[in-house]
Structure formats: C-alpha cells, structure tokens
Motif scaffolding. Structure first.
Motif, PDB file in Angstrom:
ATOM      1  N   PHE A  76       3.484   5.806  -5.543  1.00  0.00           N
ATOM      2  CA  PHE A  76       3.314   5.720  -6.992  1.00  0.00           C
ATOM      3  C   PHE A  76       2.190   6.638  -7.452  1.00  0.00           C
ATOM      4  N   ALA A  77       1.076   6.629  -6.717  1.00  0.00           N
ATOM      5  CA  ALA A  77      -0.076   7.452  -7.097  1.00  0.00           C
ATOM      6  C   ALA A  77       0.266   8.937  -7.051  1.00  0.00           C
ATOM      7  N   SER A 102       0.832  -1.206   0.000  1.00  0.00           N
ATOM      8  CA  SER A 102       0.000   0.000   0.000  1.00  0.00           C
ATOM      9  C   SER A 102       0.868   1.258   0.000  1.00  0.00           C
ATOM     10  N   ALA A 108       2.017   1.826  -3.412  1.00  0.00           N
ATOM     11  CA  ALA A 108       0.914   2.348  -4.226  1.00  0.00           C
ATOM     12  C   ALA A 108       0.680   3.829  -3.956  1.00  0.00           C
TER      13      ALA A 108
END
Length: 224
Positions: free
Chosen positions: A204-205, A198, A201
């Motif tokens: 990355f987001a 997570s 993520a």
C-alpha cells in the motif's frame, strides 16, 4: 506476548524491506521492457503489420499472469552461453520477462487509445505540410500522446507491482517469500497475522502514492 510479536517483526523488518526491493526491481524492469516493446507493437497498429500487433495484444492481455510467469520460468534455461562463457539466467529475470509480456500488450493498447484521441485535423494539417505518414506519427502525433498515456501507464505500473507477488511461487526470494520464511520460523499465529498485515502495508505504501499521482495527472490533463 504482544511485545514479543512486535519485537520479532522488528527483527525481520530489514529482510522484509530487502525482499520488497526485489519486488520493486522486478516491477521496474518489467515495466521498462514492456513499455519499449509496447510502444513498438503499438506503432505496428498503424502499419500493414496491424494483424500481428492485434494478435500480440489479444494474446498477452487475456493470458493469466501466473501462466506467463510459469512459461518464462520453465521455458528459458537456467544459464546461457555467451562468447564461450556461461551466464546464469536468474529466476527473478524470468519473472520480469513473464510480467513484461502483459505489460507490453497493455502499453500497446494505451498507445492505440492515445493516438485515437488525437483529432483527425492534426493528421490532416500535418499531411498538408507534405510530411510522410511515419513523420506525422513520430513528429506530430506521438509527442501529443505522452501526456494522455502517462496516467494509465502509471496505473499499469502499480498493477504490475502488485503482480510481482506471484514471483515467490517460482522460487524468487521476494518479500512474500521472506514473510513465509519468517512465519514458519517464528511459528506463532499472532506473528503470522501481523506479518501479512505488514505486507499489505508495504505494498500500500508503495502503490498508493502512485495511484494518487495518477488521479492528479488525470485531472490535470482532463481538458485534452
């Protein structure tokens, strides 16, 4: 079992997002301070103080970021006295200063490269108008540099954002620290694995759109 793991992640999601907000705050602050300092230092490259500017750039571009963060964390006091009042000097602000140092050195180099890409005829044409060197730099050269500087500047910001993951090592309650606390609290290997996926993520987001926009800007200004 899987439902329990995902349920625990949902419970910790608000804390993770709050922690990510701390990382974003550090990255934005470090980039703002680094950009201002970097532009000033970069301008010194075109003045008699060039050796000082080059020394700054070489020192902070080649220094490990973690060393700089530890340096600013333990050199600066926990509080400062201002007008007879004691003000706290939080760890996140010290980390911001630690990241602003390499940011300033890299911004100075970005500026130097952008100025170097300006055709010499621009300088000659401006000098023919009886402008001083300072006027040529501030009124003619620098405005043309901003478009050239924007893509690498944005790429540098993404790198600084990823560098904020070091903040937890000096006690800052950021998203990494939240993940460690959550992993120790739940104390289940599947949850720990999911937690760190997570984190990947989340970073990355935040950074991927910046990377894509950087590529678009590079293509857009490729003719310069």
């Amino acid at each position: 079992m899987a439902n329990d793991v995902f349920g625990a992640l949902v419970e910790w999601a608000p804390a993770l997002l709050t922690g990510l907000g701390q990382n974003v705050l550090i990255s934005l602050s470090a980039m703002a301070l680094g950009s201002v300092a970097g532009l000033l230092i970069g301008a010194l490259n075109f003045s008699p103080l060039r050796p000082l500017a080059r020394a700054w750039v070489q020192l902070f571009r080649n220094a490990p970021w973690l060393v700089l963060i530890y340096f600013t964390t333990y050199v600066f006091p926990f509080e400062v006295k201002l007008f007879g009042h004691y003000l706290s000097f939080p760890d996140w602000l010290k980390v911001t200063l630690g990241l602003a140092l390499p940011a300033s050195a890299n911004v100075a180099e970005i500026l130097r490269g952008a100025v170097g890409s300006i055709p010499a005829t621009q300088w000659e044409a401006a000098h023919s108008l009886a402008l001083t060197r300072a006027q040529v730099f501030s009124q003619v050269i620098l405005p043309q540099c901003f478009k050239r500087m924007l893509p690498p500047w944005m790429n540098l910001y993404a790198i600084i954002t990823m560098g904020t993951s070091l903040a937890s090592l000096v006690g800052v309650h950021d998203v990494i620290d939240v993940a460690q606390i959550a992993s120790n609290t739940v104390n289940r290997i599947p949850f720990t694995v999911l937690m760190y996926f997570s984190l990947l993520a989340l970073f990355f987001a935040w950074c991927f759109p910046i990377s894509r926009l950087t590529q678009r800007l590079e293509r857009r200004y490729a003719f310069y």
